[in-house]
Design a protein around this motif. Structure first.
Motif, PDB file in Angstrom:
ATOM      1  N   GLN A  21       7.576 -22.675 -22.439  1.00  0.00           N
ATOM      2  CA  GLN A  21       7.754 -21.428 -21.449  1.00  0.00           C
ATOM      3  C   GLN A  21       6.226 -20.303 -21.849  1.00  0.00           C
ATOM      4  O   GLN A  21       5.888 -20.387 -22.977  1.00  0.00           O
ATOM      5  CB  GLN A  21       8.134 -20.400 -21.577  1.00  0.00           C
ATOM      6  N   LYS A  22       5.771 -19.340 -21.069  1.00  0.00           N
ATOM      7  CA  LYS A  22       4.371 -18.410 -21.383  1.00  0.00           C
ATOM      8  C   LYS A  22       4.899 -17.499 -23.261  1.00  0.00           C
ATOM      9  O   LYS A  22       6.906 -17.219 -22.836  1.00  0.00           O
ATOM     10  CB  LYS A  22       4.661 -17.725 -20.500  1.00  0.00           C
ATOM     11  N   VAL A  23       4.961 -17.717 -24.009  1.00  0.00           N
ATOM     12  CA  VAL A  23       5.168 -16.303 -25.281  1.00  0.00           C
ATOM     13  C   VAL A  23       4.552 -15.571 -24.987  1.00  0.00           C
ATOM     14  O   VAL A  23       3.239 -15.596 -25.543  1.00  0.00           O
ATOM     15  CB  VAL A  23       4.822 -16.909 -26.390  1.00  0.00           C
ATOM     16  N   PRO A  24       4.500 -14.017 -24.514  1.00  0.00           N
ATOM     17  CA  PRO A  24       3.226 -13.263 -24.568  1.00  0.00           C
ATOM     18  C   PRO A  24       3.139 -12.648 -25.699  1.00  0.00           C
ATOM     19  O   PRO A  24       3.495 -12.800 -26.792  1.00  0.00           O
ATOM     20  CB  PRO A  24       4.057 -11.930 -23.614  1.00  0.00           C
ATOM     21  N   LEU A  25       2.064 -11.435 -26.034  1.00  0.00           N
ATOM     22  CA  LEU A  25       1.928 -10.352 -27.546  1.00  0.00           C
ATOM     23  C   LEU A  25       2.902 -10.222 -28.097  1.00  0.00           C
ATOM     24  O   LEU A  25       3.975  -9.498 -27.254  1.00  0.00           O
ATOM     25  CB  LEU A  25       0.586  -9.949 -26.970  1.00  0.00           C
ATOM     26  N   HIS A  26       2.772 -10.136 -29.091  1.00  0.00           N
ATOM     27  CA  HIS A  26       4.307  -9.273 -29.721  1.00  0.00           C
ATOM     28  C   HIS A  26       3.878  -8.489 -29.905  1.00  0.00           C
ATOM     29  O   HIS A  26       2.995  -7.707 -30.189  1.00  0.00           O
ATOM     30  CB  HIS A  26       4.768 -10.362 -30.934  1.00  0.00           C
ATOM     31  N   TYR A  27       4.672  -7.061 -30.068  1.00  0.00           N
ATOM     32  CA  TYR A  27       4.067  -5.764 -30.106  1.00  0.00           C
ATOM     33  C   TYR A  27       5.515  -5.448 -31.518  1.00  0.00           C
ATOM     34  O   TYR A  27       6.694  -5.782 -31.141  1.00  0.00           O
ATOM     35  CB  TYR A  27       4.908  -4.453 -28.998  1.00  0.00           C
ATOM     36  N   ARG A  28       4.561  -4.278 -31.722  1.00  0.00           N
ATOM     37  CA  ARG A  28       5.854  -3.750 -32.908  1.00  0.00           C
ATOM     38  C   ARG A  28       6.946  -3.222 -32.707  1.00  0.00           C
ATOM     39  O   ARG A  28       6.502  -2.535 -31.337  1.00  0.00           O
ATOM     40  CB  ARG A  28       4.774  -2.648 -34.668  1.00  0.00           C
ATOM     41  N   ASP A  29       7.885  -2.809 -33.200  1.00  0.00           N
ATOM     42  CA  ASP A  29       8.808  -1.994 -32.711  1.00  0.00           C
ATOM     43  C   ASP A  29       8.542   0.019 -32.395  1.00  0.00           C
ATOM     44  O   ASP A  29       7.891   0.217 -32.723  1.00  0.00           O
ATOM     45  CB  ASP A  29      10.428  -1.888 -33.836  1.00  0.00           C
ATOM     46  N   PRO A  30       8.853  -0.335 -30.664  1.00  0.00           N
ATOM     47  CA  PRO A  30       8.726   1.071 -30.339  1.00  0.00           C
ATOM     48  C   PRO A  30       8.409   2.156 -31.515  1.00  0.00           C
ATOM     49  O   PRO A  30       7.683   3.406 -32.580  1.00  0.00           O
ATOM     50  CB  PRO A  30       8.722   1.759 -28.611  1.00  0.00           C
ATOM     51  N   MET A  31       9.617   2.789 -31.822  1.00  0.00           N
ATOM     52  CA  MET A  31       9.761   4.180 -32.838  1.00  0.00           C
ATOM     53  C   MET A  31       9.638   3.690 -33.944  1.00  0.00           C
ATOM     54  O   MET A  31       9.259   4.448 -34.892  1.00  0.00           O
ATOM     55  CB  MET A  31      11.851   3.342 -33.364  1.00  0.00           C
TER      56      MET A  31
END
Length: 492
Positions: A11-21
């Motif tokens: 399955q597609k694994v998108p870019l990981h983003y740091r927690d918004p807060m």
């Protein structure tokens, strides 16, 4: 491809983003790459399609699909899948001089044209591109490529954005002596001052500039051609000049109250914020501050999202973004078939952050401003809006009708206008024989990059109008080659 069933197995694994807060507390890059194991799995999803639409950039229905710099995407995907990273880097570098920029700031039209989307999700092309170049820098594979021979020809490139840097890079590799002139105090154009550091940290830009300097390119900052340096002098001292000055005249709103205090163009807001960050970590207070204010961002594009990103980090009191378009569908509509760029509802990182802070997506769709209110001192206090309905007439032209009874006033002490650009600034152009076309962009001879004045070329947004970073790079490459042929035409 080494694994022709990879797109079915993984399955597609998108870019990981740091927690918004957490990430709204700083200005560091918010995205991190997956592990090498996952990246190789993702590369294996490239499906050995008969015709890779991903690597041939074109315009369909007024939008870009595929890669304008003609990246050899299936080839370096296969190399990454097989763990042959250095070969992947060399393959990527054949077409893209700055993959560390596109791998971070390009909207990835290549993924919109990915054949895998007919069966499942697209390959994570942009992530893999960034992973290749980041690994290349980490491993020391990226070294200055110093030309062995010099032609004796001198070229001045005006503007140090993506188009200007690409121009300079290609011309330098052909042995010409290139000097890049930049009116700002730092090199990079929009890469430095137009895109928040949360997308491209400054070390990424500076690292590339140092390499280009080692390769022999000269950079001159704090020099605006047309003011500190006259165009006729620059032209006489060089064998050719290339205008890569961007499309920097912002579109304005001619509505009641526009002259009130507290209304700013988006790029002024973004530029000042980033300059203050880089100069003093905001200690100089030389920036437009949204702290404690009700903020309205007018516009629905990437620049508007960058304003949202910035205002959230400045601790604004509230935030609303006017988007003139209605909310998009979650899947492609019938009139938006593959391989067109998918016009679907997306929540970008800026909107995601605002949602976490304020509890809802900041966008007001199908909404336009009609006027501004102010106090007796001329300070903005609010924005008058109305909902609109967009339709098309028999000629295919957009018609926007006001929806009666939807008038509203929004509280605002800061308004940011992010509604596009209307061409290059004309002060420099007036010192030449260069003309503008009907779209207010620099006019060039048919199917060329040559202007009406001998030895002066134009590339990037200044020639095409505001576009994608990846188009600017390709424009710079092509203009450089045309300039090279011009310079060498009488050389035996």
């Amino acid at each position: 491809m080494g694994n022709i069933t990879g797109f079915m197995e993984h399955q597609k694994v998108p870019l990981h983003y740091r927690d918004p807060m957490e990430r709204i507390k700083d200005w560091n890059e918010i995205a991190t790459l997956p592990t090498e194991e996952i990246l190789r799995e993702q590369a294996s999803r490239c499906m050995d399609c008969a015709v890779p639409f991903c690597q041939d950039g074109t315009q369909l229905a007024g939008m870009t699909t595929g890669c304008p710099v003609y990246n050899l995407i299936p080839e370096w995907n296969d190399l990454v899948y097989k763990g042959r990273w250095k070969e992947a880097y060399h393959r990527l570098s054949r077409t893209n001089p700055f993959p560390e920029f596109t791998g971070r700031a390009c909207p990835a039209p290549c993924e919109g044209g990915c054949v895998a989307t007919l069966a499942t999700d697209s390959v994570t092309i942009k992530n893999i591109e960034r992973a290749i170049i980041d690994k290349a820098f980490e491993e020391g594979w990226v070294q200055p490529n110093i030309p062995k021979h010099r032609t004796g020809k001198k070229v001045a490139v005006i503007g140090s954005g993506p188009a200007g840097l690409a121009c300079a890079s290609v011309l330098n590799q052909h042995g010409h002596q290139v000097t890049v002139y930049e009116r700002a105090d730092r090199i990079g154009g929009l890469l430095t001052y137009g895109i928040p550091k949360t997308k491209i940290e400054q070390y990424v830009v500076d690292r590339r500039i140092r390499l280009m300097e080692e390769e022999g390119i000269a950079f001159v900052t704090n020099t605006e051609v047309g003011k500190q340096l006259q165009m006729d002098q620059l032209h006489s001292e060089n064998d050719a000049v290339i205008l890569c000055i961007g499309s920097t005249r912002p579109r304005d709103l001619n509505i009641p109250g526009r002259n009130q205090k507290g209304i700013h163009f988006a790029m002024d807001y973004l530029h000042q914020n980033t300059k203050s960050l880089l100069d003093s970590n905001f200690a100089d207070e030389e920036f437009i501050n949204a702290e404690g204010k009700d903020v309205i961002v007018i516009g629905g594009g990437d620049t508007a999202t960058d304003c949202v990103t910035t205002a959230v980090r400045q601790n604004c009191k509230s935030l609303v973004q006017f988007d003139i378009y209605p909310i998009r569908p979650t899947k492609r509509a019938e009139d938006n078939p593959w391989p067109q760029y998918p016009v679907i509802h997306k929540v970008d990182t800026g909107q995601e952050e605002a949602k976490h802070v304020f509890g809802n997506d900041p966008r007001a769709f199908a909404t336009t401003a009609q006027g501004f209110t102010s106090d007796k001192y001329g300070n903005i206090t609010g924005v008058k809006s109305v909902n609109i309905k967009t339709k098309f007439n028999e000629k295919g032209e957009k018609i926007r009708d006001i929806v009666p009874g939807t008038e509203k006033i929004w509280s605002a002490q800061l308004v940011l206008l992010a509604i596009g650009f209307s061409g290059p600034e004309t002060g420099l152009i007036k010192q030449t024989k260069v003309a503008l076309n009907n779209q207010s962009n620099i006019k060039v001879k048919k199917d060329t990059f040559q202007t009406d004045e001998e030895g002066i070329f134009a590339a990037g947004d200044a020639r095409t109008g505001a576009s994608l970073i990846v188009w600017a790079i390709q424009e710079g490459k092509e203009a450089a080659m045309e300039c090279h042929h011009y310079l060498m035409r009488n050389v035996s």
